[in-house]
Design a protein around this motif. Sequence first.
Motif, PDB file in Angstrom:
ATOM      1  N   ALA A   1      12.403  63.600  13.588  1.00  0.00           N
ATOM      2  CA  ALA A   1      11.982  64.979  13.822  1.00  0.00           C
ATOM      3  C   ALA A   1      11.145  65.455  12.638  1.00  0.00           C
ATOM      4  O   ALA A   1      10.215  66.245  12.788  1.00  0.00           O
ATOM      5  N   GLY A   2      11.461  64.934  11.459  1.00  0.00           N
ATOM      6  CA  GLY A   2      10.759  65.322  10.237  1.00  0.00           C
ATOM      7  C   GLY A   2       9.318  64.863  10.181  1.00  0.00           C
ATOM      8  O   GLY A   2       8.475  65.530   9.575  1.00  0.00           O
ATOM      9  N   ILE A   3       8.987  63.737  10.820  1.00  0.00           N
ATOM     10  CA  ILE A   3       7.586  63.301  10.773  1.00  0.00           C
ATOM     11  C   ILE A   3       6.695  64.253  11.570  1.00  0.00           C
ATOM     12  O   ILE A   3       5.567  64.515  11.176  1.00  0.00           O
TER      13      ILE A   3
ATOM     14  N   PHE B   1       1.476  57.048  19.605  1.00  0.00           N
ATOM     15  CA  PHE B   1       1.715  56.765  21.019  1.00  0.00           C
ATOM     16  C   PHE B   1       2.018  55.282  21.223  1.00  0.00           C
ATOM     17  O   PHE B   1       2.882  54.914  22.024  1.00  0.00           O
ATOM     18  N   PHE B   2       1.319  54.413  20.494  1.00  0.00           N
ATOM     19  CA  PHE B   2       1.551  52.972  20.555  1.00  0.00           C
ATOM     20  C   PHE B   2       2.975  52.651  20.102  1.00  0.00           C
ATOM     21  O   PHE B   2       3.699  51.895  20.766  1.00  0.00           O
TER      22      PHE B   2
ATOM     23  N   TYR C   1      19.099  55.706  19.228  1.00  0.00           N
ATOM     24  CA  TYR C   1      17.672  55.508  19.003  1.00  0.00           C
ATOM     25  C   TYR C   1      16.775  56.349  19.908  1.00  0.00           C
ATOM     26  O   TYR C   1      15.553  56.273  19.808  1.00  0.00           O
ATOM     27  N   VAL C   2      17.343  57.174  20.754  1.00  0.00           N
ATOM     28  CA  VAL C   2      16.539  58.036  21.620  1.00  0.00           C
ATOM     29  C   VAL C   2      15.676  58.988  20.790  1.00  0.00           C
ATOM     30  O   VAL C   2      14.590  59.386  21.219  1.00  0.00           O
TER      31      VAL C   2
ATOM     32  N   LEU D   1      11.217  60.255  20.750  1.00  0.00           N
ATOM     33  CA  LEU D   1      11.026  61.703  20.780  1.00  0.00           C
ATOM     34  C   LEU D   1      10.233  62.157  19.553  1.00  0.00           C
ATOM     35  O   LEU D   1       9.241  62.881  19.673  1.00  0.00           O
ATOM     36  N   GLY D   2      10.636  61.706  18.370  1.00  0.00           N
ATOM     37  CA  GLY D   2       9.927  62.065  17.142  1.00  0.00           C
ATOM     38  C   GLY D   2       8.513  61.510  17.103  1.00  0.00           C
ATOM     39  O   GLY D   2       7.574  62.194  16.692  1.00  0.00           O
TER      40      GLY D   2
END
Length: 194
Positions: free
Chosen positions: A77-79, A119-120, A150-151, A155-156
Amino acid sequence: MNAEDEAAERAYRSDLPGPLGLLDTFLARLEAVILASGVLLMATNTIANVVGRFALGQSIAFSGEINRILIILITFAGIGYAARHGRHIRMSAIYDAFPVGGRKAAMIIIALVTSATMFFLLYFSVWYIIDVRDSGRVLPALGFPIWTVYVWVPLGLGITAIQYLLTAIKNIREKDVYLSTAVIDGYRDTETEV
């Protein structure tokens, strides 16, 4: 960070047009909730484990697993958060030497390439999660499937990819050079200013 900056971050509203602005604002709020919840839960879990260990003589068996899950959540989430606020690491020696037009073109290319890379990585992270799910592995103390931990990774990565894509769009639409949808590049070309 001063109180004004903190208030501005809490009240973040994108100035991108229409659905892009709604998406940007939604992602900003989602990131804030995920990061705040993750940090608070990790602190609470760690404090409870320390109190349990020293006051009661017994650690919480699943505390380490919970903290690992929260570290993954906070990291990915931090990235997206770092991308939104222009706080990512930049190697800017060549970029800094460019005039405004060159920095703008470079930033658009950088944002698009970074978005495509995210995206890759998202694509491969989904396949990794599917492989882990198919292995049937579970967390030893908590007992739930490891793949659920690992979900947060795709998401991140997805949030970050979208953020960089929005940054490229912002740079295409606006006159100034933007490091993110909300952060203008700190350099000014004095020759072009009127």
